[in-house]
Design an enzyme around this catalytic site. Structure first.
Site, PDB file in Angstrom:
ATOM      1  CD  GLU A  97      -1.759  -2.420   1.322  1.00  0.00           C
ATOM      2  OE1 GLU A  97      -0.618  -2.674   1.788  1.00  0.00           O
ATOM      3  OE2 GLU A  97      -2.587  -3.306   1.068  1.00  0.00           O
ATOM      4  CG  HIS A 141     -12.515  -7.706   5.536  1.00  0.00           C
ATOM      5  ND1 HIS A 141     -12.016  -8.664   6.388  1.00  0.00           N
ATOM      6  CD2 HIS A 141     -11.794  -7.823   4.382  1.00  0.00           C
ATOM      7  CE1 HIS A 141     -11.050  -9.342   5.777  1.00  0.00           C
ATOM      8  NE2 HIS A 141     -10.899  -8.846   4.569  1.00  0.00           N
TER       9      HIS A 141
END
Ligand SMILES: Cc1ncc(C[n+]2csc(CCOP(=O)(O)OP(=O)(O)O)c2C)c(N)n1
Ligand SMILES: [Mg+2]
Length: 737
Positions: free
Chosen positions: A467, A537
């Site tokens: 990322e 999530h």
């Protein structure tokens, strides 16, 4: 792949014939190299004195690193190649054309300091005309951006049309983002030995090798990272050994205190890169004759004997001796040169000490683009007619569909738009697509489906699972003029990119005093209500990002807003965090027909979802449909009319709409999905309490998630996240207060 290892004993040692083996620098260049090295050292000495006299506020020296820096500067080309130098790189900056006066201006923090206008410490280089890109203090974060810069240059070389200004009448970031590129340009990035331990270094090496990019990594190994010696830092003690397995690289290991050997190494490295063969790695052994900085005393951890050993390799004295020994300059010549330098520095210091400081009221300038106002009416365009060609009403589409359609149209419109991230491509093995063996993936939520097939794999591609690299590379590309629209697969995994977002992406314009900008769009799937998403999530956390000056934060609640706001995000001139709620991607709430390729919504304009007179509810994202349900129930049951405001963008946010509504209802409830304490609503509630106190008939209330993580079991998730009934009860209670 090629490896050249220069024996450190060569070249400058003993003045033997070997000394000319590596050269390639003419006599004039050698004298120039010495002048620059001597000047670099004397600027450090001057700054140290000025710091002791409290005339400057910080000092970071490049002592011991002069030879490699000058060599790199002479081998590469100012205003042509691109440079990401770190704080010891005074010498390369001088070699590229930065004037000592400009360096002293940074020390005194002058308004006219061309690198930052008094905003950054000295040795944080930024000289746009020379392609020296603004540098920060976190060690290593520049490396990923340099990779992006190299990618950007290559993209424009392959697609020169993308570099052109937009057609007349188009109002977007490109008008303020002039692009220059060269077909054989090279990007230089440097770092210390300690910094090679940062993950971002390894992510950058991997990306450079994968892309065969024209970038030179220069590790300036002085054996220490503040007090930590290299054998404790780098497994086996040699970074060259560790990186030797990276494919496509040209490797050099060189005595970085020797200007000739260093120059030759850079010549080979840059030739390799310019030929398009891949990246290069120059491992330069240097010394650090002064302590790490003026705040450090190296005698605490380095004995005299070790420091003396280093001193014998001092690049400035060794080069001077070489010039004398080879008869290139005699004593007089050296004296004259040094006197000239001293006089130049004296004049530069005198002038810099007279320079005016910046005006205090200038501090908020250049947090955002001064050219493109995201709240302006340029971005207020109506949706296209909903009717299809046969006159029927178009079918409403999901938020996922409209985001995909918007990306497609923006890619068509602007060749500078590139999309990358994890899994965003249709299929990296393109032959499978060509042979029609597979349909393609296009993102774990399929938001980018079909884009690689339509626009090619140089515009839509999968990145490694990294990322920081996604955001760092995008930042470098955007600095060059591209418009990367990158995806972070889940908000829960944005944290490795946090350094890039907090310390780089959002600071670049401000810290360079508008010298550079990097308007990247980061799309992120966020939020819970997933029944089974669990901790990793389902996170929110938008207030962590709205807390960062320089970042636009968008959080749409329905398909139409997502389309209009995403287009504004892409065309604007600021970095944007575009938060897409996963639960809303395919919800039946808020579906809409595609509003066409020009539909935009300005930032900072809230939407009144449900008008009312009794109570104001301020919210956004997935809480909007839940709050609407609660408001409708309350109205049905007891006639209470709730005014429901969907903020749509969190930075900037629409204070006028909030204030006007509270003036009417005298009651305010702020609702958000994130954990209650210190959340986004805390700021809104504080502002209402502060600025609208006289108009309130009740305390400002908040409804939000409990202060825990989101659990997996749906019963727990329901208990944790704000539900329509929680909103209903809070509205009812506040209306009755
Ligand atoms: C990410 C980060 N961690 C820690 C620091 C504090 N720090 C500044 S310089 C430095 C040492 C760097 O050593 P090295 O990379 O070898 O470069 P050198 O200073 O020796 O040239 C440290 C730990 C920082 N600036 N950034
Ligand atoms: Mg070091």
């Amino acid at each position: 792949m090629a490896t050249t290892k220069t024996d450190p004993k060569l070249a400058l040692a003993n003045g033997t014939k070997k000394s000319r083996v590596q050269d390639g620098l003419s006599r004039e260049q050698l004298i120039q190299a010495y002048r620059l090295m001597y000047m670099s050292r004397r600027i450090d000495d001057r700054e140290i004195l000025l710091k002791r006299q409290q005339k400057i506020y910080f000092q970071m020296s490049g002592a011991g690193h002069e030879a490699i820096g000058v060599a790199a500067g002479l081998a590469l080309r100012s205003e042509y190649d691109w440079f990401y130098p770190y704080y010891r790189d005074r010498a390369i900056c001088l070699a590229l054309g930065v004037e000592p006066y400009q360096m002293f201006l940074q020390g005194v923090g002058a308004a006219d300091d061309p690198s930052s206008g008094g905003r950054q410490m000295p040795s944080h280089w930024s000289y746009p005309s020379m392609h020296i890109v603004t540098q920060s203090s976190p060690t290593g974060s520049q490396i990923l951006q340099a990779v992006g810069c190299a990618e950007g240059g290559r993209y424009f070389a392959r697609r020169p049309k993308a570099a052109e200004l937009p057609p007349a009448g188009a109002t977007d970031y490109r008008r303020f983002k002039n692009v220059s590129f060269q077909n054989d340009e090279v990007t230089y990035v440097s770092l210390g030995d300690g910094t090679s331990s940062e993950g971002e270094f390894w992510e950058a090496m991997n990306a450079a090798a994968l892309g065969k990019l024209p970038i030179i990594f220069c590790v300036q190994d002085n054996g220490y990272a503040i007090s930590v010696p290299v054998e404790v830092q780098t497994a086996g003690g040699s970074i060259s050994r560790l990186v030797s397995g990276f494919p496509n690289f040209h490797f050099e290991e060189v005595d970085g205190t020797d200007p000739m050997a260093s120059y030759a190494a850079f010549q080979r490295a840059s030739r390799y890169c310019r030929q398009g063969l891949g990246p290069a790695f120059v491992h330069a052994h240097v010394i650090r004759p002064y302590s790490h900085s003026l705040s450090d005393d190296e005698r605490l951890y380095r004995p005299e004997s070790e420091r003396e050993r280093d001193a014998q390799r001092d690049p400035v004295t060794r080069t001077q001796m070489y010039l004398l020994r080879e008869g290139i300059l005699d004593d007089k010549g050296i004296n004259r040169l040094e006197k000239e330098v001293e006089a130049e520095l004296q004049a530069a210091v005198d002038r810099a000490l007279e320079a005016l400081p910046p005006a205090p009221e200038s501090v908020t300038k250049f947090i955002y683009s001064p050219d493109v106002d995201v709240t302006s009416s340029i971005f207020d365009t109506p949706p296209a007619s909903e009717a299809t060609s046969d006159g029927k009403k178009a079918t409403p589409k999901t938020m996922a569909d409209l985001i995909n359609a918007t990306l497609r149209d923006e890619m068509k419109r602007d060749e500078r738009v590139v999309i990358f991230g994890e899994d965003v491509a249709d299929c990296s093995r393109e032959e499978y697509l060509r042979q029609k063996l597979v349909k393609g993936k296009g993102g774990v939520f399929k938001l980018t489906f079909g884009l690689q097939c339509e626009f090619g794999n140089d515009r839509v591609f999968n990145s490694p699972l990294a990322e920081a690299a996604i955001v760092g590379r995008a930042t470098g590309m955007a600095t060059r003029g591209l418009k990367p629209v990158v995806e972070i697969q889940f908000f829960d995994y944005i944290w490795p990119a946090m350094m890039q977002i907090r310390d780089e992406l959002t600071t670049i314009r401000w810290r360079s005093n508008n010298g550079f900008s990097c308007p990247v769009v980061i799309r992120v799937a966020i939020g819970g209500y997933l029944t089974g998403g669990a901790i990793y999530h389902s996170q929110c956390g938008e207030s962590i990002f709205t807390h960062i000056p320089g970042l636009r934060v968008v959080f749409p609640s329905n398909a139409l807003d997502a389309a209009g706001l995403l287009r504004t995000a892409i065309r604007c001139d600021d970095p944007v965090l575009f938060l897409e709620h996963k639960r809303l991607y395919r919800e039946s709430y808020g579906r809409a027909a595609y509003p066409g390729p020009e539909y935009m919504i300005p930032f900072g304009k809230a939407k009144i979802v449900h008008p009312g007179t009794d109570l104001t509810v301020i919210t956004y994202g997935a809480v909007v449909p839940r709050a609407l349900q609660a408001a409708q129930k309350l109205e049905r049951e007891q006639g209470t009319k709730v005014e429901l405001i969907d903020l749509r963008t969190l930075n900037p946010f629409d204070w006028e709409t909030i204030a006007a509504s509270v003036a009417k209802t005298n009651r305010a409830l702020v609702a958000y999905e994130d954990t209650l304490s210190w959340g986004y609503g805390a700021e809104i509630a504080a502002r209402i309490a502060d600025q609208l106190f006289d108009q309130l008939d009740a305390p400002v209330r908040r409804v939000a998630a409990k202060d825990v993580f989101v659990a997996y079991q749906p019963i727990l998730e329901d208990a944790i996240l704000p539900q329509p009934n929680d909103l209903y009860l809070a509205m009812k209670e506040l209306a009755a207060y």
